[in-house]
Scaffold this motif. Structure first.
Motif, PDB file in Angstrom:
ATOM      1  N   LEU A   1      50.046  45.490  34.966  1.00 54.76           N
ATOM      2  CA  LEU A   1      48.709  45.701  35.528  1.00 54.76           C
ATOM      3  C   LEU A   1      47.742  46.152  34.447  1.00 54.76           C
ATOM      4  N   GLY A   2      46.478  45.777  34.603  1.00 60.61           N
ATOM      5  CA  GLY A   2      45.458  46.221  33.669  1.00 60.61           C
ATOM      6  C   GLY A   2      44.101  46.324  34.331  1.00 60.61           C
ATOM      7  N   THR A   3      43.143  46.824  33.552  1.00 61.63           N
ATOM      8  CA  THR A   3      41.791  47.049  34.070  1.00 61.63           C
ATOM      9  C   THR A   3      40.880  45.844  33.926  1.00 61.63           C
ATOM     10  N   GLY A   4      41.288  44.849  33.157  1.00 58.06           N
ATOM     11  CA  GLY A   4      40.482  43.643  33.033  1.00 58.06           C
ATOM     12  C   GLY A   4      39.453  43.668  31.938  1.00 58.06           C
ATOM     13  N   GLY A   5      39.742  44.360  30.855  1.00 54.53           N
ATOM     14  CA  GLY A   5      38.798  44.413  29.749  1.00 54.53           C
ATOM     15  C   GLY A   5      38.430  43.052  29.191  1.00 54.53           C
ATOM     16  N   ALA A   6      39.382  42.114  29.211  1.00 53.66           N
ATOM     17  CA  ALA A   6      39.120  40.760  28.700  1.00 53.66           C
ATOM     18  C   ALA A   6      38.492  39.856  29.758  1.00 53.66           C
ATOM     19  N   ASN A   7      38.366  40.347  30.974  1.00 51.83           N
ATOM     20  CA  ASN A   7      37.840  39.546  32.092  1.00 51.83           C
ATOM     21  C   ASN A   7      36.529  40.108  32.635  1.00 51.83           C
ATOM     22  N   GLN A   8      35.767  40.781  31.830  1.00 57.35           N
ATOM     23  CA  GLN A   8      34.598  41.480  32.353  1.00 57.35           C
ATOM     24  C   GLN A   8      33.588  40.566  33.031  1.00 57.35           C
ATOM     25  N   GLU A   9      33.466  39.326  32.568  1.00 62.12           N
ATOM     26  CA  GLU A   9      32.502  38.412  33.197  1.00 62.12           C
ATOM     27  C   GLU A   9      32.913  38.042  34.613  1.00 62.12           C
ATOM     28  N   ALA A  10      34.177  38.206  34.957  1.00 61.41           N
ATOM     29  CA  ALA A  10      34.661  37.858  36.297  1.00 61.41           C
ATOM     30  C   ALA A  10      34.280  38.903  37.342  1.00 61.41           C
ATOM     31  N   PHE A  11      33.997  40.119  36.933  1.00 64.07           N
ATOM     32  CA  PHE A  11      33.734  41.176  37.910  1.00 64.07           C
ATOM     33  C   PHE A  11      32.551  40.844  38.811  1.00 64.07           C
ATOM     34  N   ALA A  12      31.479  40.341  38.244  1.00 63.10           N
ATOM     35  CA  ALA A  12      30.297  39.995  39.046  1.00 63.10           C
ATOM     36  C   ALA A  12      30.637  38.912  40.061  1.00 63.10           C
TER      37      ALA A  12
ATOM     38  N   LEU B   1      40.438  43.433  40.439  1.00 61.07           N
ATOM     39  CA  LEU B   1      39.956  42.228  41.109  1.00 61.07           C
ATOM     40  C   LEU B   1      40.894  41.760  42.216  1.00 61.07           C
ATOM     41  N   GLU B   2      41.932  42.534  42.492  1.00 61.07           N
ATOM     42  CA  GLU B   2      42.932  42.147  43.481  1.00 61.07           C
ATOM     43  C   GLU B   2      42.878  43.054  44.702  1.00 61.07           C
TER      44      GLU B   2
ATOM     45  N   PHE C   1      33.372  38.495  41.571  1.00 62.07           N
ATOM     46  CA  PHE C   1      34.121  39.134  42.649  1.00 62.07           C
ATOM     47  C   PHE C   1      33.320  40.242  43.341  1.00 62.07           C
ATOM     48  N   GLY C   2      32.064  40.417  42.938  1.00 62.18           N
ATOM     49  CA  GLY C   2      31.198  41.403  43.578  1.00 62.18           C
ATOM     50  C   GLY C   2      31.422  42.826  43.107  1.00 62.18           C
ATOM     51  N   HIS C   3      31.907  42.990  41.887  1.00 62.32           N
ATOM     52  CA  HIS C   3      32.174  44.328  41.345  1.00 62.32           C
ATOM     53  C   HIS C   3      31.420  44.541  40.047  1.00 62.32           C
ATOM     54  N   ASP C   4      31.202  45.794  39.728  1.00 62.34           N
ATOM     55  CA  ASP C   4      30.573  46.192  38.480  1.00 62.34           C
ATOM     56  C   ASP C   4      31.676  46.431  37.453  1.00 62.34           C
ATOM     57  N   ALA C   5      31.649  45.690  36.337  1.00 60.56           N
ATOM     58  CA  ALA C   5      32.679  45.825  35.302  1.00 60.56           C
ATOM     59  C   ALA C   5      32.723  47.240  34.732  1.00 60.56           C
TER      60      ALA C   5
END
Length: 153
Positions: free
Chosen positions: A108-119, A83-84, A121-125
């Motif tokens: 750094l991580g892939t954002g497994g706990a932040n999956q709802e944020a991907f949309a 997301l960065e 930011f315009g990304h597919d989790a």
């Protein structure tokens, strides 16, 4: 013999409190941790959350911590790299590391706990691992100060 190191991690909770109060309280925790002899403090990045994990910008927060402490290591656990913007992250990390006297530890991580944020930011989790790999390929040389880096896909 290596000295034992003591640190702590927070996901920045604060239900029922406004964000400013949560962040002021957290600054006090980090200041007290240094005074109590802790070696490091870590925060988890969580975007677009209003309850659990109320810290979307750990490096900005650590700028305030660095101004109030002198030896406490400052760690992200983790910064959600997919997301960065990796060049911006490298620049911000370099500024914070310089201001803090070299105390930043960038996790750094892939954002497994932040999956709802991907949309948001315009990304597919579902692509978070691919996004991580793409951004890491740009972040590493940017952290070294290499000028000929490519932008993420």
């Amino acid at each position: 013999m290596t000295a034992f190191k003591l640190g702590f991690l927070t996901h920045v909770h604060g239900p029922g409190k406004d964000r400013a109060t949560v962040l002021r309280d957290l600054l006090e925790v980090f200041t007290a941790a240094e005074e109590l002899g802790f070696d490091g403090g870590w925060v988890a990045q969580h975007d677009v959350r209003g309850d659990y994990g109320r810290l979307p910008s750990p490096l900005v927060f650590f700028g305030a911590v660095a101004a109030r402490t002198s030896r406490l290591r400052l760690g992200t656990a983790v910064t959600v790299l997919p997301l960065e913007d990796p060049v911006r992250l490298a620049e911000d990390a370099a500024v914070l590391d310089a201001l803090s006297g070299g105390r930043l530890e960038l996790g750094l991580g892939t954002g497994g706990a932040n999956q709802e944020a991907f949309a948001v930011f315009g990304h597919d989790a579902a692509r978070r691992r691919d996004l991580f790999d793409d951004r890491l390929a740009t972040l590493r040389p940017a952290l070294r100060g290499d000028r000929g880096r490519s932008r993420p896909r």
